[in-house]
Structures are given as structure tokens and as C-alpha cells.
Write an enzyme that holds these catalytic residues in place. Structure first.
Site, PDB file in Angstrom:
ATOM      1  CE1 TYR A 141     -20.166 -14.501   8.314  1.00 28.47           C
ATOM      2  CE2 TYR A 141     -20.801 -15.583  10.346  1.00 28.47           C
ATOM      3  CZ  TYR A 141     -20.162 -14.163   9.235  1.00 28.47           C
ATOM      4  OH  TYR A 141     -19.972 -13.077  10.408  1.00 28.47           O
ATOM      5  CG  HIS A 150     -23.619  -9.858   5.898  1.00 28.05           C
ATOM      6  ND1 HIS A 150     -23.296 -11.207   5.760  1.00 28.05           N
ATOM      7  CD2 HIS A 150     -22.781  -9.753   7.381  1.00 28.05           C
ATOM      8  CE1 HIS A 150     -22.308 -10.600   6.479  1.00 28.05           C
ATOM      9  NE2 HIS A 150     -22.153 -10.566   7.365  1.00 28.05           N
ATOM     10  CG  LEU A 171     -11.439  -9.635  21.275  1.00 29.36           C
ATOM     11  CD1 LEU A 171     -11.320 -11.481  21.770  1.00 29.36           C
ATOM     12  CD2 LEU A 171     -10.507  -9.189  22.664  1.00 29.36           C
ATOM     13  CB  SER A 198     -10.912 -19.223  19.206  1.00 31.60           C
ATOM     14  OG  SER A 198      -9.637 -19.737  19.482  1.00 31.60           O
ATOM     15  NE  ARG A 213      -5.489 -17.852  21.225  1.00 33.55           N
ATOM     16  CZ  ARG A 213      -5.077 -17.856  20.448  1.00 33.55           C
ATOM     17  NH1 ARG A 213      -5.205 -17.264  19.202  1.00 33.55           N
ATOM     18  NH2 ARG A 213      -3.807 -17.166  20.119  1.00 33.55           N
ATOM     19  CG  ASN A 228     -12.550 -15.503  23.661  1.00 32.58           C
ATOM     20  OD1 ASN A 228     -11.803 -14.792  23.845  1.00 32.58           O
ATOM     21  ND2 ASN A 228     -12.191 -15.916  22.297  1.00 32.58           N
TER      22      ASN A 228
END
Length: 261
Positions: free
Chosen positions: A52, A108, A189, A229, A234, A238
């Protein structure tokens, strides 16, 4: 709006919060601001990965939150491409995150066949050295988990896999449960049609959003969630999953949305 989140105990006794904050696709500055917001709102579990490229910002957000390091469960992940120098990669992750240890370190996705066992042995070595409290995998099948366990006598604590109403498999969940492996679900989601009439009806009845219904459905099955998010409202929604209860009929109706069996 701080609320204590439900936890599940990992085999070593570590309490893993069922609600985690995911940081996939969050650019560095976004990751910092979003993790800071998440920790202010009440999240105590943050998930990142070498892939990431936001570990430094995630670590800075944890540090700047003012919370004790022990209060935040931190996960990062090893890319299979880094498997041959796993310890060096871990040490880099620890430096970037600004911490002496990880709460959870995952592979991962599966490595090449000839590195499956050696990479798992490297994970276990890091745990034995006290650099990592728990080790696990992501995107592994039960068969691969068994391969690791049979070769080393030690199984992954966690498997992080895609999980959503449209993509879930009770038999697969049971395979993990019988092995004592905790399931973390990702893309719950992203892989869901939140306008599905089943979800919107349940949401309207409980006066919540469809996204909250889907996340609560995960929790009803004791699956760890990692919603993500960059919008504070949000992030808060969540996390706000304790003010309503899905009925048995609600859960069954959502279960029936699956496209895999």
C-alpha cells in the site's frame, strides 16, 4: 462516540477487534488523515501492507493519536516478491510504522510453490524473535493452510480473504473454524450491490444504511471487517454498528444473496 468494539481471541490470546480500519488505495496523506479520524472515532485496529506504500503515514497517525501503542492493533503484510528477504522487509515495515512490534503480520497472497514453506518459516521466526505477536496469511485456501501447518506444526492465526453477501461460502467458513483460523473479510462493501432490495428493506426497517447492514452481517458471523473510506462521516458510520440488531430472518435473507456455494 467511542464505543468498545467486540473482539475475537487469536490462538496466542491476543484480542483482535472485529472492526478494523482498512487503508488499501489510500494515498499517504489520505491514509494519515483517515487513520487519525478512525482512531478518534473509536477504531482500535488498523490494517496496512507493504504494497500500500502508506505504512509511514499509518504509523505517524497512530503515534499522533496520543493512544498508547498497546491500545491499537496494527497489521501489515508481506508481498510474496519480498519472501526471500522477509526479515529485512519486516524491519523496514517496523521502521516506517515507528513501532517495535506488529500485532499481526500476514503473507499478502500465496508465494510460489517452492517458497510456501520457507516463507511461512520466516514468519514464525519473526514471531519467535518477538518482532510480531501473531502471524497469518491472506488469500490462502484451507489446503495451503494445511500444507503450512503440516510442515511446521504451527498454523496461521488469521486468513484474510474476500467476503461479502455475494461472495461467501458457509462451508469455507466452517473449514477455517474447525482449524481455529480467524477469518478477516475484505472488500465486503466494494463487492456488494448496496441497492439490492433485500438490503435496502432491512436498512430502512432498522433506520440505518445498506452499508451498515452488510457490515453488521459480517459481525453476526464473527468475521473481522476492514471497511475503508477517506470521508470522516463514512468512517464513523462504518464503526457505528452496535445500535441495531439484525434478526435471524435478516441474516438468512442476506446469506441467500450469495453467488457462490
Amino acid at each position: 462516540m467511542l464505543r468498545m468494539t467486540k473482539t475475537v481471541n487469536l490462538p496466542g490470546g491476543t484480542a483482535l477487534p472485529l472492526i478494523g480500519f482498512g487503508t488499501w488505495q489510500l494515498a499517504p496523506e489520505q491514509a494519515y488523515e483517515s487513520v487519525r479520524a478512525a482512531l478518534e472515532i473509536g477504531y482500535r485496529h488498523v490494517d496496512t501492507a507493504t504494497l500500500y506504500q502508506n505504512e509511514a503515514e499509518v504509523g505517524k497517525a497512530v503515534k499522533d493519536s496520543g493512544l498508547d501503542r498497546e491500545q491499537v492493533f496494527v497489521t501489515t503484510k508481506l508481498r510474496p516478491a519480498d519472501a526471500r528477504h522477509a526479515r529485512r522487509t519486516l524491519e523496514s515495515s517496523l521502521r516506517l510504522l515507528g513501532t517495535d512490534y506488529l500485532d499481526l503480520w500476514l503473507i499478502h497472497w500465496p508465494t510460489d510453490q517452492d517458497e510456501l514453506i520457507s516463507s511461512w518459516q520466516e514468519m514464525l521466526s519473526a514471531k519467535d524473535a518477538g518482532l510480531v505477536r501473531n502471524v497469518g496469511v491472506s488469500n490462502y485456501s484451507p489446503e495451503l493452510i494445511d500444507l503450512l501447518t503440516e510442515a511446521t506444526g504451527r498454523q496461521p492465526a488469521v486468513n484474510q480473504i474476500p467476503w461479502s453477501p455475494a461472495q461467501h461460502d458457509p462451508a469455507l467458513l466452517e473449514e477455517h473454524r474447525t482449524r481455529g483460523v480467524v477469518v478477516e473479510g475484505y472488500s465486503g462493501l466494494k463487492n456488494t450491490d448496496l441497492h439490492n432490495p433485500v438490503l435496502t428493506e432491512i436498512a430502512q426497517r432498522h433506520e440505518v444504511t445498506s452499508a451498515q447492514v452488510v457490515l453488521r452481517w459480517h459481525l453476526e458471523h464473527d468475521i473481522v471487517i476492514l471497511p475503508r473510506s477517506s470521508k470522516r462521516e463514512r468512517v464513523a458510520a462504518n464503526f457505528d454498528l452496535q445500535g441495531f440488531d439484525l434478526t435471524t430472518e435478516d441474516v438468512t435473507a442476506i446469506d441467500a444473496l450469495t453467488q457462490v456455494g
